[in-house]
Design a protein around this motif. Structure first.
Motif: not given
Ligand code: IP8
Length: 247
Positions: A172, A178-180
């Protein structure tokens, strides 16, 4: 040739000592049986090896650790390995268990033994190795992590893909939202960033993954709770996770 590392956090419950996640392990091994090319499995220690190495204060740095600790850590890793092996056998995969002492002398790989792993994989067996407590010499020992084994094997075997199976979707860029990160190449992410939000375990993975990708090899971080993503990456070139392109 594919290298697959089953992380300790996916195959065990890290919150509870000595607790394997048997149903997750079974779901993963039943996907692995679909792989139609030679592959090697490396697994971590999770709440087996790590639990005891913390108790006995053992680390990756060679030192004169308590011999009792060495024995207990090794025992626990054999125990966890047996659970993985049994699950593979049950799913009609034919594992070939190789403790790292089979291809390591002190902290150095034995090149001929590492090359032999490829032959074993090409025969239809699936070599399985794991992070472990290792004899170093001069009464010293050390913890060899499964992540380190991945780059040791990658250097000699040059797998077309190295997969780290995790308990999260990948890396992340921002832990809160939770930006992948899908592609590490375009990312300004560094190992410094990891230390702030996840465990040291993840930091080491990123370091070894970076090391492998610098050998010109592809590395993929994937969520083991969605085991089909493992075979999609191998068979369909579909990468739902974080990809480090060989550079
Ligand atoms: O879980 C370490 O392997 P890892 C295994 O891949 C031990 O870091 C013995 C702690």
């Amino acid at each position: 040739m594919i290298l697959i590392k089953l992380g300790g956090s996916i195959i065990t419950n890290k919150e509870r000592p000595l607790s394997p996640r048997v149903s997750t392990i079974n779901k993963i091994t039943s996907q692995l049986k679909k792989i139609r090319e030679p592959y090697v499995i490396v697994h971590g220690g999770g709440s087996f090896g790590h639990y005891w190495s913390v108790k006995y204060d053992m680390h990756t740095k060679p030192a004169r650790y308590d011999t009792r600790g060495v024995a207990i850590v090794k025992n626990s890793m054999i125990q966890l390995d047996k659970i993985i092996l049994d699950s593979l056998v049950r799913n009609r995969v034919s594992p070939y268990s190789l403790p790292p002492t089979d291809f390591m002398s002190g902290n150095r790989p034995i090149p001929a033994k590492v090359r032999e792993i490829k032959k074993i994989a090409e025969s239809g067996l699936v070599p399985v190795t794991f992070g472990d407590a290792l004899w170093y010499g001069a009464k010293k020992s050390y913890i060899l992590s499964g992540d380190r084994i991945m780059s040791i094997l990658a250097k000699v075997l040059r797998p077309r893909l190295s997969i780290f199976v995790l308990n999260v979707d990948g890396l992340y860029s921002d832990f809160k939202s939770k930006k992948l990160i899908y592609d590490m190449r375009g990312s300004s992410f560094s190992t410094q960033d990891v230390a702030m939000d996840v465990t040291g375990g993840m930091r080491r993975k990123v370091e070894e993954a970076t090391r492998i990708s610098r050998m010109g090899l592809k590395v993929f971080f994937v969520n083991g709770n969605k085991p089909q993503r493992i075979t999609d990456a191998i068979q369909k070139n579909k990468f739902e996770g974080t990809l480090f392109r060989g550079s």
